[in-house]
Each structure stands twice: as C-alpha cells, then as structure tokens.
Scaffold this active site. Structure first.
Site, PDB file in Angstrom:
ATOM      1  N   THR A 182      33.969  79.763   3.233  1.00  0.00           N
ATOM      2  CA  THR A 182      33.703  78.964   4.443  1.00  0.00           C
ATOM      3  C   THR A 182      33.607  77.506   4.005  1.00  0.00           C
ATOM      4  OG1 THR A 182      32.465  80.819   5.326  1.00  0.00           O
ATOM      5  CG2 THR A 182      32.185  78.686   6.429  1.00  0.00           C
TER       6      THR A 182
ATOM      7  N   LYS B 277      35.620  79.657  12.168  1.00  0.00           N
ATOM      8  CA  LYS B 277      34.600  80.329  11.348  1.00  0.00           C
ATOM      9  C   LYS B 277      33.255  79.603  11.466  1.00  0.00           C
ATOM     10  CE  LYS B 277      32.344  82.460   8.108  1.00  0.00           C
ATOM     11  NZ  LYS B 277      31.700  83.728   8.336  1.00  0.00           N
TER      12      LYS B 277
ATOM     13  N   LYS C 236      24.452  75.305   4.594  1.00  0.00           N
ATOM     14  CA  LYS C 236      25.712  74.603   4.277  1.00  0.00           C
ATOM     15  C   LYS C 236      26.652  74.668   5.485  1.00  0.00           C
ATOM     16  CE  LYS C 236      28.801  77.134   2.486  1.00  0.00           C
ATOM     17  NZ  LYS C 236      29.952  77.967   2.900  1.00  0.00           N
TER      18      LYS C 236
HETATM   19  P1  NAP Z   1      27.599  83.970  -3.700  1.00  0.00           P
HETATM   20  O1  NAP Z   1      27.261  85.399  -3.883  1.00  0.00           O
HETATM   21  O2  NAP Z   1      26.540  82.942  -3.907  1.00  0.00           O
HETATM   22  O3  NAP Z   1      28.857  83.641  -4.660  1.00  0.00           O
HETATM   23  C1  NAP Z   1      29.285  82.334  -4.873  1.00  0.00           C
HETATM   24  C2  NAP Z   1      30.400  82.314  -5.897  1.00  0.00           C
HETATM   25  O4  NAP Z   1      30.770  80.938  -6.152  1.00  0.00           O
HETATM   26  C3  NAP Z   1      30.008  82.901  -7.273  1.00  0.00           C
HETATM   27  O5  NAP Z   1      31.148  83.507  -7.821  1.00  0.00           O
HETATM   28  C4  NAP Z   1      29.605  81.649  -8.061  1.00  0.00           C
HETATM   29  O6  NAP Z   1      29.739  81.819  -9.451  1.00  0.00           O
HETATM   30  C5  NAP Z   1      30.653  80.679  -7.566  1.00  0.00           C
HETATM   31  N1  NAP Z   1      30.305  79.273  -7.751  1.00  0.00           N
HETATM   32  C6  NAP Z   1      29.423  78.525  -7.033  1.00  0.00           C
HETATM   33  N2  NAP Z   1      29.407  77.262  -7.483  1.00  0.00           N
HETATM   34  C7  NAP Z   1      30.309  77.196  -8.508  1.00  0.00           C
HETATM   35  C8  NAP Z   1      30.746  76.157  -9.355  1.00  0.00           C
HETATM   36  N3  NAP Z   1      30.286  74.912  -9.236  1.00  0.00           N
HETATM   37  N4  NAP Z   1      31.675  76.458 -10.284  1.00  0.00           N
HETATM   38  C9  NAP Z   1      32.165  77.714 -10.418  1.00  0.00           C
HETATM   39  N5  NAP Z   1      31.793  78.749  -9.628  1.00  0.00           N
HETATM   40  C10 NAP Z   1      30.868  78.485  -8.681  1.00  0.00           C
HETATM   41  O7  NAP Z   1      28.175  83.682  -2.236  1.00  0.00           O
HETATM   42  P2  NAP Z   1      28.920  84.691  -1.221  1.00  0.00           P
HETATM   43  O8  NAP Z   1      27.907  85.261  -0.325  1.00  0.00           O
HETATM   44  O9  NAP Z   1      29.847  85.557  -1.984  1.00  0.00           O
HETATM   45  O10 NAP Z   1      29.754  83.613  -0.362  1.00  0.00           O
HETATM   46  C11 NAP Z   1      30.965  83.046  -0.838  1.00  0.00           C
HETATM   47  C12 NAP Z   1      31.630  82.285   0.316  1.00  0.00           C
HETATM   48  O11 NAP Z   1      31.864  83.206   1.400  1.00  0.00           O
HETATM   49  C13 NAP Z   1      30.802  81.150   0.910  1.00  0.00           C
HETATM   50  O12 NAP Z   1      31.649  80.117   1.318  1.00  0.00           O
HETATM   51  C14 NAP Z   1      30.142  81.803   2.120  1.00  0.00           C
HETATM   52  O13 NAP Z   1      29.787  80.830   3.086  1.00  0.00           O
HETATM   53  C15 NAP Z   1      31.245  82.723   2.581  1.00  0.00           C
HETATM   54  N6  NAP Z   1      30.828  83.919   3.346  1.00  0.00           N
HETATM   55  C16 NAP Z   1      29.740  84.648   2.977  1.00  0.00           C
HETATM   56  C17 NAP Z   1      29.386  85.775   3.720  1.00  0.00           C
HETATM   57  C18 NAP Z   1      28.166  86.609   3.379  1.00  0.00           C
HETATM   58  O14 NAP Z   1      27.684  87.325   4.275  1.00  0.00           O
HETATM   59  N7  NAP Z   1      27.646  86.554   2.169  1.00  0.00           N
HETATM   60  C19 NAP Z   1      30.160  86.170   4.809  1.00  0.00           C
HETATM   61  C20 NAP Z   1      31.314  85.435   5.139  1.00  0.00           C
HETATM   62  C21 NAP Z   1      31.636  84.307   4.385  1.00  0.00           C
HETATM   63  P3  NAP Z   1      28.487  82.365 -10.366  1.00  0.00           P
HETATM   64  O15 NAP Z   1      28.533  83.879 -10.254  1.00  0.00           O
HETATM   65  O16 NAP Z   1      28.778  81.866 -11.709  1.00  0.00           O
HETATM   66  O17 NAP Z   1      27.237  81.766  -9.758  1.00  0.00           O
END
Ligand code: NAP
Length: 298
Positions: free
Chosen positions: A91, A167, A235
């Site tokens: 997102t 989104k 965010k």
């Molecule tokens: P998450 O579990 O916090 O995962 C974030 C990912 O980004 C991890 O792989 C993290 O790596 C990586 N990352 C963050 N900062 C980084 C950096 N500076 N350099 C390299 N890697 C970095 O988040 P998530 O829930 O999967 O969400 C991911 C995306 O999907 C977001 O944009 C969120 O808004 C969207 N989303 C989430 C959901 C939900 O329900 N969770 C639903 C729809 C969409 P590390 O493992 O090394 O920290």
C-alpha cells in the site's frame, strides 16, 4: 515463469508461498534472514537485485520509503532483466505510484500497481481481492500470477495510481467503521447493553458488511494480535491525507481516525492490530493502560 519476490513480512511470506504452491519458480529476498527461512520452496536471493533477474517481480515491502531505499536508490531498475514486469502489491502513496510508473517506463520495464484487500490469513488462503492497474499488456502478462494469489482481480484501468487511491480509500473506510463501532459501544455500554448483543443487532440489521463483521469480533474479544499493524494503518491514513491535500481537500472523518491511530501508536500499540484504536475510544483514549494488551505498560 521465473518470479522474483521482495519482502517476506506477514503478507509477503503468505503470497510468495502461494506462488510456489502454484508451481512457479520463486527467487525471494528479505532484509532479515529469519523471514526468508519461513517460506519453504523459495530460492533465497542473496541480494534484492537478484530478484529483479526474472520475468516478473513482486514487491511487498512496508511503504514508499522501503521501496525507494531497496529498489530505486540501489539502481535495480537499470540492472533488471529486460522485459521484466514489476508488481507493487504494497500500500503506497498515489504520488509514489505515479513516480514508479514514470521510472519504469523510462527503464523500459512493465509496472503494475496491485495493492490487495485482505489480512495475512486471507493472503495465506489465496483469497485476496487484488486491485490491479497498469498498462494492459503489463497487467495481462502477470494476470495468471495474480490468479494464484487472490479470488478476484479488479482491473481498474491503465493508470496505476487508481489502484492505490482505491486501496487507500478502502482502508480509510475500514478505519472509520472501526471507530464508528467503538463510539456505538460507548453509548450502548453506558446503559448496560452488552457489546456482543449490540453487535448482533447492528450486523443483523443495518451493518452487515465484511468490515463490521470481522472487526466487531476483534473488538468484542479484545484480541489485537495483527492482522494489520496500527503503525502501518497510520501510514495509510497519512497517505490518504496527502492524496486529499494534493487536490486541495481536507476530509474531516479521515482526520479523526488518523488522530485515533496516531494516539494508539504513541501509546506504544504500533505493532498491535489497528482495531486497538476502538479499544482506546471505548476506554476513553489516553486512560488506556491495559496490561494484557501492552506488556510494556505493566
Ligand atoms: P510487515 O509484516 O511489517 O512486513 C514488512 C516487510 O517490509 C518486511 O519484509 C520487512 O523486512 C520489509 N521492510 C520494511 N522496511 C524495510 C527496509 N527499509 N528495507 C528492507 N526491507 C524493509 O508488513 P505487512 O503486514 O506484510 O504489510 C506489507 C504491505 O502490505 C504494507 O504496505 C501494508 O500496508 C500492506 N498490507 C498489509 C495488510 C495486512 O493486513 N497486514 C493487508 C493489505 C495490505 P524485515 O522482515 O527485514 O523487517
């Protein structure tokens, strides 16, 4: 088809696994090693650049900043495999989607914005709703891959920013639904109505939608394991605010839920599910010091 995958967090790991299960050859990179080991069947890429040596690469990093750092600043577009299509499922902001579209065009690469609706459990079961926008040939090239990730691909046209705006609007409206339920509970619990009974009433009459169903359960059970982290939801409210500002509009309900999430994150609940915002409203905001929800505050 050779596929790259960048970002194996809560969402990305489930999605990468579904691509593997669908029989694709997936080469994945994640910043921290532990997450890489959590997805059986993927080939581990030593560098993010390796994931760009593919027919298509998916990016599921947390935000604009992470994508800029890992992909743009590292020059991965210039060294990508010719003909590659990049699918950004994170997102991200509307403005950044426009920038990505332009940069991929300059590099001769395909670009598709494909943010998703659905939490990690939905991603794991391959039931995401995928909002896809980009040039028709680029979307067509990756549509079979999207089919292994979701139950439906919503094609929103050739302008990638459309998918990102849609989104952000969806997340904004879910946050509003969470806050609406919380405020309903404040009124009804004050006269002794049980919150489960109140939710049964609203779900059975006026508010039968998915957001109300799913988050009313979490609010009733006070279960705030993510799910979707409050810090990521904040965010998204910020990105929605920026998209409004771009067209000279301030959206008052958006301001209210952004403030609610900001309070939750400031209180130390950034890694909890965003529905913790409802708990704060019900328990009168700043007075929340729930030891079971926030061990640091014990
Ligand atoms: P998450 O579990 O916090 O995962 C974030 C990912 O980004 C991890 O792989 C993290 O790596 C990586 N990352 C963050 N900062 C980084 C950096 N500076 N350099 C390299 N890697 C970095 O988040 P998530 O829930 O999967 O969400 C991911 C995306 O999907 C977001 O944009 C969120 O808004 C969207 N989303 C989430 C959901 C939900 O329900 N969770 C639903 C729809 C969409 P590390 O493992 O090394 O920290």
């Amino acid at each position: 088809m050779q596929i790259g995958f960048i970002g194996l967090g809560n969402m990305g790991s489930a999605m990468a696994l579904n691509l593997v299960k669908a029989g694709h050859d997936v080469r994945a990179w994640n910043r921290s090693k532990a997450a890489q080991d959590s997805v059986p069947g993927v080939t581990l890429a030593k560098r993010a650049a390796d994931a760009f040596q593919a027919d298509a690469v998916f990016t599921m990093l947390s935000d604009d900043h992470a994508i800029r750092e890992v992909i743009l600043d590292a020059g991965l577009l210039a060294s990508a495999q010719p003909g590659l299509t990049h699918v950004v499922t994170s997102t991200i902001s509307v403005a950044f989607a426009r920038e990505l579209e332009l940069l991929h065009e300059e590099a001769g690469l395909g670009y598709v914005s494909a943010p998703v609706l659905g939490r990690p459990n939905v991603a794991a079961s391959g039931q995401l709703n995928i909002l896809a926008a980009g040039r028709a040939d680029a979307v067509a090239a990756i549509e079979p891959l999207l089919a292994s990730l979701g139950k439906k691909v919503w094609r929103l046209g050739e302008n990638p920013a459309r998918a990102n705006a849609a989104k952000l609007a969806c997340n904004m409206m879910i946050a509003m639904a969470i806050e609406a339920m919380a405020e309903g509970v404040v009124l009804t619990e004050s006269v002794g109505l049980d919150r489960a009974d109140f939710f049964e009433l609203i779900l059975g009459t006026l508010f039968s939608g998915r957001a109300y169903e799913s988050y009313s359960t979490q609010i009733t059970e006070r279960s705030f394991e993510p799910g979707f982290k409050a810090e990521l939801a904040l965010k998204d409210m910020r990105l929605a605010t920026e998209a409004g500002n771009e067209i000279g509009r301030t959206l008052p309900m958006l301001e209210a839920v952004r403030e609610g999430l900001s309070k939750a994150v400031s209180a130390g609940f950034g890694k909890k599910d965003w529905s913790i915002m409802a708990d704060m409203t019900i328990r009168d905001g700043d007075s929340l010091a729930s030891s079971e929800s926030n061990p640091e505050k014990k």
